[in-house]
Enzyme design. Structure first.
Site, PDB file in Angstrom:
ATOM      1  N   ARG A  34       0.828  -1.194   0.000  1.00 26.59           N
ATOM      2  CA  ARG A  34       0.000   0.000   0.000  1.00 26.59           C
ATOM      3  C   ARG A  34       0.875   1.262   0.000  1.00 26.59           C
ATOM      4  O   ARG A  34       0.606   2.227  -0.709  1.00 26.59           O
ATOM      5  CB  ARG A  34      -0.896  -0.016   1.245  1.00 26.59           C
ATOM      6  CG  ARG A  34      -2.187   0.695   1.005  1.00 26.59           C
ATOM      7  CD  ARG A  34      -3.202   0.400   2.066  1.00 26.59           C
ATOM      8  NE  ARG A  34      -4.512   0.281   1.416  1.00 26.59           N
ATOM      9  CZ  ARG A  34      -5.653   0.331   2.062  1.00 26.59           C
ATOM     10  NH1 ARG A  34      -5.684   0.461   3.356  1.00 26.59           N
ATOM     11  NH2 ARG A  34      -6.796   0.221   1.421  1.00 26.59           N
ATOM     12  N   ALA A  64     -23.397   8.795  15.990  1.00 25.41           N
ATOM     13  CA  ALA A  64     -24.758   9.313  15.845  1.00 25.41           C
ATOM     14  C   ALA A  64     -24.961   9.941  14.467  1.00 25.41           C
ATOM     15  O   ALA A  64     -26.017   9.759  13.854  1.00 25.41           O
ATOM     16  CB  ALA A  64     -25.047  10.332  16.941  1.00 25.41           C
ATOM     17  N   LEU A  76     -27.766   9.564   9.319  1.00 30.27           N
ATOM     18  CA  LEU A  76     -27.754   9.567   7.848  1.00 30.27           C
ATOM     19  C   LEU A  76     -28.310   8.248   7.319  1.00 30.27           C
ATOM     20  O   LEU A  76     -29.157   8.229   6.420  1.00 30.27           O
ATOM     21  CB  LEU A  76     -26.325   9.780   7.336  1.00 30.27           C
ATOM     22  CG  LEU A  76     -25.734  11.182   7.529  1.00 30.27           C
ATOM     23  CD1 LEU A  76     -24.237  11.193   7.239  1.00 30.27           C
ATOM     24  CD2 LEU A  76     -26.445  12.194   6.638  1.00 30.27           C
ATOM     25  N   CYS A 100     -18.675   2.279   6.733  1.00 33.83           N
ATOM     26  CA  CYS A 100     -19.038   2.924   8.001  1.00 33.83           C
ATOM     27  C   CYS A 100     -20.453   2.677   8.511  1.00 33.83           C
ATOM     28  O   CYS A 100     -20.635   2.326   9.681  1.00 33.83           O
ATOM     29  CB  CYS A 100     -18.828   4.423   7.885  1.00 33.83           C
ATOM     30  SG  CYS A 100     -17.087   4.849   7.943  1.00 33.83           S
TER      31      CYS A 100
HETATM   32  C1  UDX Z   1     -10.577   3.085   8.900  1.00 26.87           C
HETATM   33  C2  UDX Z   1     -11.729   2.540   9.729  1.00 26.87           C
HETATM   34  O1  UDX Z   1     -12.305   1.472   9.049  1.00 26.87           O
HETATM   35  C3  UDX Z   1     -12.770   3.563  10.036  1.00 26.87           C
HETATM   36  O2  UDX Z   1     -13.621   3.103  11.030  1.00 26.87           O
HETATM   37  C4  UDX Z   1     -12.166   4.768  10.561  1.00 26.87           C
HETATM   38  O3  UDX Z   1     -13.130   5.770  10.686  1.00 26.87           O
HETATM   39  C5  UDX Z   1     -10.975   5.216   9.783  1.00 26.87           C
HETATM   40  O4  UDX Z   1     -10.056   4.177   9.526  1.00 26.87           O
HETATM   41  P1  UDX Z   1     -10.233   3.264   6.312  1.00 26.87           P
HETATM   42  O5  UDX Z   1      -9.130   4.252   6.220  1.00 26.87           O
HETATM   43  O6  UDX Z   1     -11.279   3.306   5.272  1.00 26.87           O
HETATM   44  O7  UDX Z   1     -11.059   3.435   7.627  1.00 26.87           O
HETATM   45  O8  UDX Z   1      -9.614   1.799   6.513  1.00 26.87           O
HETATM   46  P2  UDX Z   1      -8.573   1.044   5.623  1.00 26.87           P
HETATM   47  O9  UDX Z   1      -8.632   1.571   4.223  1.00 26.87           O
HETATM   48  O10 UDX Z   1      -8.738  -0.387   5.913  1.00 26.87           O
HETATM   49  O11 UDX Z   1      -7.151   1.539   6.210  1.00 26.87           O
HETATM   50  C6  UDX Z   1      -6.599   1.170   7.410  1.00 26.87           C
HETATM   51  C7  UDX Z   1      -5.101   1.002   7.201  1.00 26.87           C
HETATM   52  O12 UDX Z   1      -4.460   0.772   8.465  1.00 26.87           O
HETATM   53  C8  UDX Z   1      -4.710  -0.186   6.319  1.00 26.87           C
HETATM   54  O13 UDX Z   1      -3.933   0.258   5.233  1.00 26.87           O
HETATM   55  C9  UDX Z   1      -3.894  -1.095   7.249  1.00 26.87           C
HETATM   56  O14 UDX Z   1      -2.841  -1.761   6.593  1.00 26.87           O
HETATM   57  C10 UDX Z   1      -3.395  -0.112   8.277  1.00 26.87           C
HETATM   58  N1  UDX Z   1      -3.023  -0.722   9.564  1.00 26.87           N
HETATM   59  C11 UDX Z   1      -3.901  -1.489  10.227  1.00 26.87           C
HETATM   60  C12 UDX Z   1      -1.757  -0.468  10.110  1.00 26.87           C
HETATM   61  O15 UDX Z   1      -0.935   0.218   9.510  1.00 26.87           O
HETATM   62  N2  UDX Z   1      -1.459  -0.996  11.338  1.00 26.87           N
HETATM   63  C13 UDX Z   1      -2.325  -1.795  12.015  1.00 26.87           C
HETATM   64  O16 UDX Z   1      -2.006  -2.263  13.113  1.00 26.87           O
HETATM   65  C14 UDX Z   1      -3.591  -2.042  11.440  1.00 26.87           C
HETATM   66  C1  UDX Z   2     -20.418   8.086   5.261  1.00 27.03           C
HETATM   67  C2  UDX Z   2     -20.748   9.469   5.846  1.00 27.03           C
HETATM   68  O1  UDX Z   2     -21.518  10.214   4.878  1.00 27.03           O
HETATM   69  C3  UDX Z   2     -19.476  10.217   6.217  1.00 27.03           C
HETATM   70  O2  UDX Z   2     -19.789  11.464   6.838  1.00 27.03           O
HETATM   71  C4  UDX Z   2     -18.673   9.340   7.171  1.00 27.03           C
HETATM   72  O3  UDX Z   2     -17.465   9.972   7.540  1.00 27.03           O
HETATM   73  C5  UDX Z   2     -18.384   7.991   6.557  1.00 27.03           C
HETATM   74  O4  UDX Z   2     -19.612   7.361   6.180  1.00 27.03           O
HETATM   75  P1  UDX Z   2     -19.607   7.175   2.913  1.00 27.03           P
HETATM   76  O5  UDX Z   2     -19.970   5.846   3.476  1.00 27.03           O
HETATM   77  O6  UDX Z   2     -18.271   7.363   2.309  1.00 27.03           O
HETATM   78  O7  UDX Z   2     -19.714   8.289   4.052  1.00 27.03           O
HETATM   79  O8  UDX Z   2     -20.675   7.594   1.786  1.00 27.03           O
HETATM   80  P2  UDX Z   2     -22.174   8.161   1.809  1.00 27.03           P
HETATM   81  O9  UDX Z   2     -22.258   9.209   0.781  1.00 27.03           O
HETATM   82  O10 UDX Z   2     -22.614   8.529   3.156  1.00 27.03           O
HETATM   83  O11 UDX Z   2     -23.022   6.930   1.260  1.00 27.03           O
HETATM   84  C6  UDX Z   2     -23.198   5.735   2.006  1.00 27.03           C
HETATM   85  C7  UDX Z   2     -24.138   4.806   1.280  1.00 27.03           C
HETATM   86  O12 UDX Z   2     -25.468   5.299   1.298  1.00 27.03           O
HETATM   87  C8  UDX Z   2     -23.799   4.565  -0.182  1.00 27.03           C
HETATM   88  O13 UDX Z   2     -23.972   3.205  -0.500  1.00 27.03           O
HETATM   89  C9  UDX Z   2     -24.798   5.424  -0.913  1.00 27.03           C
HETATM   90  O14 UDX Z   2     -25.053   4.984  -2.216  1.00 27.03           O
HETATM   91  C10 UDX Z   2     -26.020   5.279  -0.018  1.00 27.03           C
HETATM   92  N1  UDX Z   2     -26.994   6.385  -0.148  1.00 27.03           N
HETATM   93  C11 UDX Z   2     -26.632   7.656   0.166  1.00 27.03           C
HETATM   94  C12 UDX Z   2     -28.292   6.103  -0.548  1.00 27.03           C
HETATM   95  O15 UDX Z   2     -28.644   4.957  -0.820  1.00 27.03           O
HETATM   96  N2  UDX Z   2     -29.190   7.136  -0.630  1.00 27.03           N
HETATM   97  C13 UDX Z   2     -28.859   8.423  -0.324  1.00 27.03           C
HETATM   98  O16 UDX Z   2     -29.738   9.301  -0.420  1.00 27.03           O
HETATM   99  C14 UDX Z   2     -27.531   8.691   0.093  1.00 27.03           C
END
Ligand code: UDX
Ligand code: UDX
Length: 465
Positions: free
Chosen positions: A40, A223, A228, A277
């Site tokens: 990565r 929350a 949302l 999320c």
């Molecule tokens: C993550 C969480 O899923 C989310 O709940 C939070 O809000 C933000 O961090 P995201 O960045 O989307 O979201 O996750 P991911 O793309 O899986 O990245 C996490 C990274 O952490 C990975 O690249 C993984 O390799 C790394 N990691 C994990 C470390 O470097 N050390 C560790 O011990 C565990």
């Molecule tokens: C969400 C929150 O919006 C963001 O603030 C938080 O930090 C992470 O989680 P994300 O999951 O990246 O962000 O995308 P979002 O735009 O919220 O969409 C989530 C899912 O809901 C998607 O699958 C989207 O297609 C769906 N969605 C969204 C609907 O089905 N209808 C809508 O009206 C809006």
């Protein structure tokens, strides 16, 4: 405290873009993003910016400007921790798949490991920032781990949840509705809050930077996502009623959303929400409520996830019903695999669950997504089936019936039905008159996102209409 060096553990969807924007906006601060995953990090350092591990509109430009100047990607975790005054934790916190809280609680293994590593390496005071979404009162646990594993150093733990949405992450980071920072009400806690505020104040107006106690900040993140998601499940539940009554969910959404107290956003009916999320955070909230004996509150929020599952199942059932009750040995095309448009992320995407149901029913599932790669699609399905304890033989047999295309035209040829699962803009511009002729007759399109125009050449099925 004067801050000139920060680091972030976790170079994922959250850590990468967030740190890139901080580096861009704070050119005098050295920003290092570290990750255990060497591949990565190599991708983040790639000369070809199309190889960055995260696709986000505008990200390439930000990385191009800041990388090598004050933005660095590395696997040297200890060194980055040691040098930084502020350490962000953006490691993943998946739903637990084992033990107490299985299926609901957040798995804090990675977070705790990071805290232990920070404690072991640090020789100067540090501000540790929770970026990952965590259960309420996690900061307290992190602080305990930090202070019981290190004597001379003072650690302040802040909560600074991320509200960026994928696909608009860079825009959201540039113009956040609010930045939330939770800290302890002690002089050192408040000094830490002030240090983090000054970082964001480089580009976010002060009135949009909200400071609270740690627990309010942690809970606000859960929350916000729950509220949302609740709007989507509310509208999706009404979409089922629309289909029975002849009302049109698009018209209903518009009518509801014009009330300024409700507002028009997040009222788009769909095949169901996905993403890393929403489901995880709500299940986490449900677990917390149960933990504190608030069973009725837990049940209320759990229903949001249940309606989402209902919607995905309902959509798959609609396809099967539309194909005379059987998809066995029929080619069915899925357009879109990402959980929403403009991202290559497919975590918890509705497409995975719809594909699963169709494959279980014997269909030949053909997939086209403009951004999600074939190995990701196969991995998504394999992970789901392995978690369900399907045998190796079953997994291999189902994967054989799943074909991924790089050209939508081959994906659609001789198909009995097309299902639209992501609202990619390009799907709207397809010539459905031409496509209909290439499909098995009568050509059927199941629009899980209500994105294509009505067209007499095809039999169309929409959500909530
Ligand atoms: C993550 C969480 O899923 C989310 O709940 C939070 O809000 C933000 O961090 P995201 O960045 O989307 O979201 O996750 P991911 O793309 O899986 O990245 C996490 C990274 O952490 C990975 O690249 C993984 O390799 C790394 N990691 C994990 C470390 O470097 N050390 C560790 O011990 C565990
Ligand atoms: C969400 C929150 O919006 C963001 O603030 C938080 O930090 C992470 O989680 P994300 O999951 O990246 O962000 O995308 P979002 O735009 O919220 O969409 C989530 C899912 O809901 C998607 O699958 C989207 O297609 C769906 N969605 C969204 C609907 O089905 N209808 C809508 O009206 C809006």
């Amino acid at each position: 405290m004067k801050v000139d060096n920060i680091c972030c553990i976790g170079a994922g969807y959250v850590g990468g873009p967030t740190m890139a924007v901080i580096a861009l906006k704070c050119p005098l601060i050295k920003v290092t993003v570290v990750d255990l995953n060497q591949q990565r990090i190599e991708a983040w350092n790639s000369d070809d910016l199309d190889q960055l591990p995260v696709y986000e509109p505008g990200l390439k430009e930000v990385v191009a400007e800041a990388r090598g100047r004050n933005l660095f990607f590395s696997t040297e975790v200890d060194k980055a921790i040691e040098e930084a005054q502020i350490i962000f934790m953006a490691v993943n916190t998946p739903t637990k798949t084992y033990g107490e809280g299985k299926g609901f609680a957040a798995d804090l293994t990675f977070v705790e490991k990071c805290a232990r590593q920070i404690a072991a390496v640090s020789t100067t005071d540090k501000i540790v920032v929770e970026k990952s979404t965590l259960p309420v009162r996690t900061a307290e646990k992190i602080k305990e781990v930090l202070s019981s594993n290190s004597n001379e150093v003072n650690f302040e733990v802040l909560s600074n949840p991320e509200f960026l949405a994928e696909g608009t992450a860079i825009e959201d980071l540039f113009k956040s509705d609010r930045v939330l920072i939770g800290g302890d009400d002690t002089p050192s806690g408040q000094a830490a809050v002030a240090a983090l505020v000054s970082l964001y104040a480089e580009w976010i107006p002060k009135e949009k930077i909200l400071t609270t106690n740690v627990w309010s900040s942690e809970l606000s993140k859960l929350a916000s996502n729950a509220m949302l998601a609740q709007r989507i499940s509310s509208i999706n539940s009404l979409s089922a009623l629309c289909e029975k009554t002849g009302a049109n969910i698009n018209e209903v959404s518009k009518a509801i959303g014009m009330d300024h107290r409700i507002g028009p956003k997040f009222l788009k009916a769909s095949v169901g929400f996905g993403g890393s999320c929403f489901q995880k955070d709500i299940l986490n909230l449900v677990y917390l409520c149960r933990h504190y004996g608030l069973d009725k509150v837990a049940e209320y929020w759990h229903q949001v996830v249940k309606i989402n599952d209902y919607q995905k199942n309902r959509f798959a059932a609609k396809i099967i019903e539309g194909l005379n009750g059987t998809v066995n040995q029929k080619k069915v095309t899925l357009l879109g695999w990402a959980f929403k448009k403009d991202t290559n992320d497919s975590r918890e995407s509705a497409a995975i669950y719809v594909a699963d149901i169709l494959l279980e029913e014997g269909a030949e599932v053909h997939v086209y997504d403009p951004m999600v790669k074939e190995d990701r699609i196969r991995q998504d399905l394999t992970t789901l089936w392995e978690a369900r304890n399907d045998s190796k033989h079953e997994v291999a047999a189902k994967l054989k019936r799943c074909v991924v295309h790089v050209d939508y035209r081959t994906a659609l040829e001789n198909s009995f039905a097309v299902a639209i699962l992501t609202e990619w803009d390009e799907f709207k511009s397809y010539d459905w008159n031409v496509i209909a002729k290439k499909m098995m007759q009568p050509a059927k399109v199941f629009d899980g996102r209500n994105v294509i125009k009505t067209n007499k050449a095809i039999n169309q099925y929409f959500i909530g209409r």
